[in-house]
Design an enzyme around this catalytic site. Structure first.
Site, PDB file in Angstrom:
ATOM      1  N   LYS A 199      -0.278   7.756 -11.466  1.00  0.00           N
ATOM      2  CA  LYS A 199      -0.598   6.334 -11.405  1.00  0.00           C
ATOM      3  C   LYS A 199      -1.772   6.061 -12.340  1.00  0.00           C
ATOM      4  O   LYS A 199      -2.795   6.742 -12.285  1.00  0.00           O
ATOM      5  CB  LYS A 199      -0.943   5.940  -9.970  1.00  0.00           C
ATOM      6  CG  LYS A 199      -0.779   4.463  -9.669  1.00  0.00           C
ATOM      7  CD  LYS A 199      -0.867   4.187  -8.178  1.00  0.00           C
ATOM      8  CE  LYS A 199      -0.615   2.708  -7.894  1.00  0.00           C
ATOM      9  NZ  LYS A 199      -0.703   2.407  -6.452  1.00  0.00           N
ATOM     10  N   GLU A 258       6.107  -1.096   9.269  1.00  0.00           N
ATOM     11  CA  GLU A 258       5.485  -2.104  10.126  1.00  0.00           C
ATOM     12  C   GLU A 258       5.997  -2.035  11.565  1.00  0.00           C
ATOM     13  O   GLU A 258       5.222  -2.218  12.514  1.00  0.00           O
ATOM     14  CB  GLU A 258       5.739  -3.493   9.543  1.00  0.00           C
ATOM     15  CG  GLU A 258       5.057  -3.741   8.215  1.00  0.00           C
ATOM     16  CD  GLU A 258       5.837  -3.238   7.005  1.00  0.00           C
ATOM     17  OE1 GLU A 258       5.346  -3.415   5.879  1.00  0.00           O
ATOM     18  OE2 GLU A 258       6.930  -2.652   7.197  1.00  0.00           O
ATOM     19  N   ARG A 315       8.324  -8.357   9.337  1.00  0.00           N
ATOM     20  CA  ARG A 315       9.257  -7.241   9.440  1.00  0.00           C
ATOM     21  C   ARG A 315       9.245  -6.617  10.837  1.00  0.00           C
ATOM     22  O   ARG A 315      10.101  -5.788  11.146  1.00  0.00           O
ATOM     23  CB  ARG A 315       8.907  -6.180   8.401  1.00  0.00           C
ATOM     24  CG  ARG A 315       8.676  -6.733   7.009  1.00  0.00           C
ATOM     25  CD  ARG A 315       8.379  -5.656   5.988  1.00  0.00           C
ATOM     26  NE  ARG A 315       9.589  -5.280   5.274  1.00  0.00           N
ATOM     27  CZ  ARG A 315       9.654  -4.313   4.363  1.00  0.00           C
ATOM     28  NH1 ARG A 315       8.579  -3.601   4.086  1.00  0.00           N
ATOM     29  NH2 ARG A 315      10.783  -4.042   3.751  1.00  0.00           N
TER      30      ARG A 315
END
Length: 629
Positions: free
Chosen positions: A289, A373, A401
């Site tokens: 990254k 979640e 969600r």
């Protein structure tokens, strides 16, 4: 159109206006092209507020995919979509990148209505695999012939939706390619058993670093590819031994890797051989990254979405503002020192939700479940059943969600779970996929859930204190943005369901809470007959005060940073009707349509809930509103 900062020599990128132009380059030119792409992305992101580190890490695989596949005929899907800046540039949107995430500009994520090359509209994690499966099934049912490739990060793979889709993909056995972009990060560091398994794969060193390493990786892949194609299960050249320990293989998905995700020529070589294999295949690539930018590689969490910076040096001015996230983080960290029952659960949002300090001070009462979640909410329910006082720290858009878990696992048994809901309301530049404008409505529909909207950090602390010392589920929602810092030890006593009169005036009364209250106060500041009530509790309403103002005022205005469908205004109308009170009521809120990316202030103005819009409504109600020059 805005210009990008700085200048750069991009002879290869200048030739590319779409994927067909990319294919005219030789393979030997691709490494130089990826460097030009990275430079372009850095210049784009230097204005601040954009997804830098993830986009830099995905440049090579995006370039290779577009070089091998034929977009838009072949469908290339990106999970979350925030890493797809190179994809946007290579598909003809380079000249629009200066306005990405600005009002009227292109989205920061892939968006079907924006380009034929964007296979899905996305912003949430873990959705790409189910979408890809659906496309592969539709392709086969329609007798068509095209490739489907999904790029998903290891962070997104922690999501239950992705794992469930992977299980079905293996069962259906349709031809499709899954590129697993493994950078060991989502926004925060990845967690969970799947993450540990991925790290174990990397330790086996099936690719080597250094000169000539790529060739060795390719040679290592050749035999397993042949084995996979002939379905020989016991090859001594398998990438793992035994294959049954690999969950992908156990699900019936062919696995290749891990390979170097930053060698674009070798990625091209691999993709050319993998895309035509029958059945589903995972190509596991290992990336960095922030690749190519030393300061981003060193701190990928900060550089995931940095503030404005100098692209040459990485220098930036740290924000001195005090955010709502910081206010919550400080409050819950302090409160947990006095109450050993407090336990914080978050779905991969440690930094975003202001929980870095909490995780350090209370490591044994902190849980990051990854991008899951539903797991966060039900785990909190289990804690509550054993006498703990869990706090679920979550963004509004992601709480959507877990609606069923809030209802089924928490609310039915009236469990002691506190939901601290960050990024409630319009969030701005991230647009429709991230706006938190539905939580008031869907939480209002659940019996027993109490909802508060603090106007500042002090009220947030008071609501947290109340929720942690009273029974039942509580929801405290607060916006993205800043608030005034309050001293440690500030714990005001609030009575849940009791509003606050902030400005006198009984002709027209404005009822608002949270962010909307700021607009209401500004709109009414010079109007003596207009009152303002801090309606800081949406459930329950302060029926005593509502009866009082509803009986005196000739008109009420409700203002909310939430959809008007089923929100605060609807609750007020329902209550007034039950009281047989019928003043004129104007309900202001987010219209029943998705709001595109722009600044929060711009969206609020467009939606008609900012101070000028409220003053317009006041004038329509007959209030003498001075004309502003």
């Amino acid at each position: 159109m805005n210009e990008l900062p700085g200048t750069s020599d991009t002879p290869l990128l200048d030739q590319i206006h779409g994927p067909k132009d990319l294919k005219r380059l030789s393979r030997e030119q691709l490494p130089a092209l990826t460097e030009e792409l990275r430079g372009e992305i850095v210049r784009v992101c230097s204005r601040g507020g954009l997804h830098l580190a993830s986009s830099l890490g995905a440049v090579d695989i995006i370039t290779a995919l577009h070089y091998v596949l034929d977009s838009p005929r072949d469908r290339i899907l990106f999970d979350v979509g925030h890493q797809a800046y190179a994809h946007k540039i290579l598909t003809g949107r380079r000249d629009q990148m200066a306005d990405i995430k600005k009002e009227g500009g292109i989205s920061g994520f892939t968006k079907v209505s924006e380009s034929e090359h964007d296979a899905i509209t996305v912003g949430h994690a873990s959705t790409s695999l189910a979408n890809a499966l659906g496309m592969a099934l539709a392709r086969d049912a329609q007798g068509k012939d095209f490739h489907v490739a999904a790029v998903i990060g290891d962070g997104s793979l922690t999501g239950g939706m992705a794992l469930a889709a992977l299980n079905t993909i293996g069962d259906m056995g349709r031809k499709m390619l899954i590129v697993l972009n493994d950078n060991e990060m989502s926004i925060s560091e990845n967690v969970g058993a799947m993450n540990k398994f991925m790290r174990g794969l990397q330790v086996q060193k099936w690719f080597q670093e250094g000169e000539g390493a790529g060739k060795k990786a390719v040679e290592a892949v050749s035999k397993p590819l042949a084995d996979f194609m002939s379905r020989a299960k016991n090859s001594t050249r398998h990438f793992f031994d035994p294959a049954s320990v690999n969950p992908f293989a156990a699900m019936g998905v062919r696995y290749v890797g891990p390979v170097d995700g930053h060698n674009v020529q070798e990625l091209v070589w691999l993709l050319e051989r993998l895309v035509d294999l029958d059945g589903p295949t995972i190509l596991h690539i290992v990336t960095t990254k922030g690749k190519g930018l030393s300061y981003a590689e060193a701190d990928p969490i900060y550089w995931h979405g940095p503030a404005k910076f100098d692209p040459a040096t990485g220098e930036y001015v740290p924000s001195s503002a005090y955010s709502w996230s910081a206010a919550f983080g400080e409050a819950v960290t302090e409160w947990a020192k006095t109450d050993p029952r407090t336990f914080v659960v978050t779905p991969a949002m440690r930094e975003g939700s202001g929980l870095v300090e909490f995780s350090r001070v209370h490591p044994h009462r902190y849980l990051d479940v990854g991008i899951a979640e539903e797991v966060a909410v039900t785990t909190a329910a289990g804690m509550a059943l054993q006498g703990m006082r869990p706090v679920v720290a979550i963004y509004s858009t992601f709480l959507q969600r877990a609606y069923d878990q809030v209802l089924h696992d928490v609310a039915i048994e009236h469990l002691n779970v506190t939901f601290c809901i960050d990024r409630a309301g319009i969030v701005g530049a991230d647009g429709a996929t991230h706006n938190g404008v539905f939580d008031l409505s869907f939480l209002r529909s659940i019996p027993g859930v109490r909802i508060g909207l603090p106007k500042d950090a002090a009220e947030l602390r008071g609501m947290l204190k109340y929720a942690q010392t009273h029974d039942g589920p509580f929801a405290i929602r607060y916006p993205r943005g800043n608030t005034a810092q309050v001293p440690a030890g500030t714990w005001p006593d609030l009575k849940w369901g009791e509003w606050e009169r902030l400005k006198g005036g009984d002709d027209v009364v404005i009822l608002a809470g949270g962010k909307a209250l700021d607009y209401a106060l500004k709109a009414a500041e010079d109007l003596p007959g207009v009152g303002v009530v801090n309606a800081r509790f949406v459930k329950p309403l302060d029926e005593e005060m509502l009866r009082e103002v509803g009986g005196r005022a000739r008109a009420l205005i409700t203002v909310e940073d939430n959809t008007v469908v089923g929100g605060f205004g609807g609750a007020v109308l329902e209550a007034l009707n039950s009281m047989n009170l019928h003043p004129t009521v104007r309900v202001l809120g987010i219209p029943d349509e998705f709001q595109e990316h722009a600044t929060a202030e711009s969206v609020h103005a467009r939606a008609g809930i900012d101070a000028p819009a409220i003053r317009t409504v006041l004038a329509e109600l007959g209030v003498d509103v001075p004309i502003e020059v």
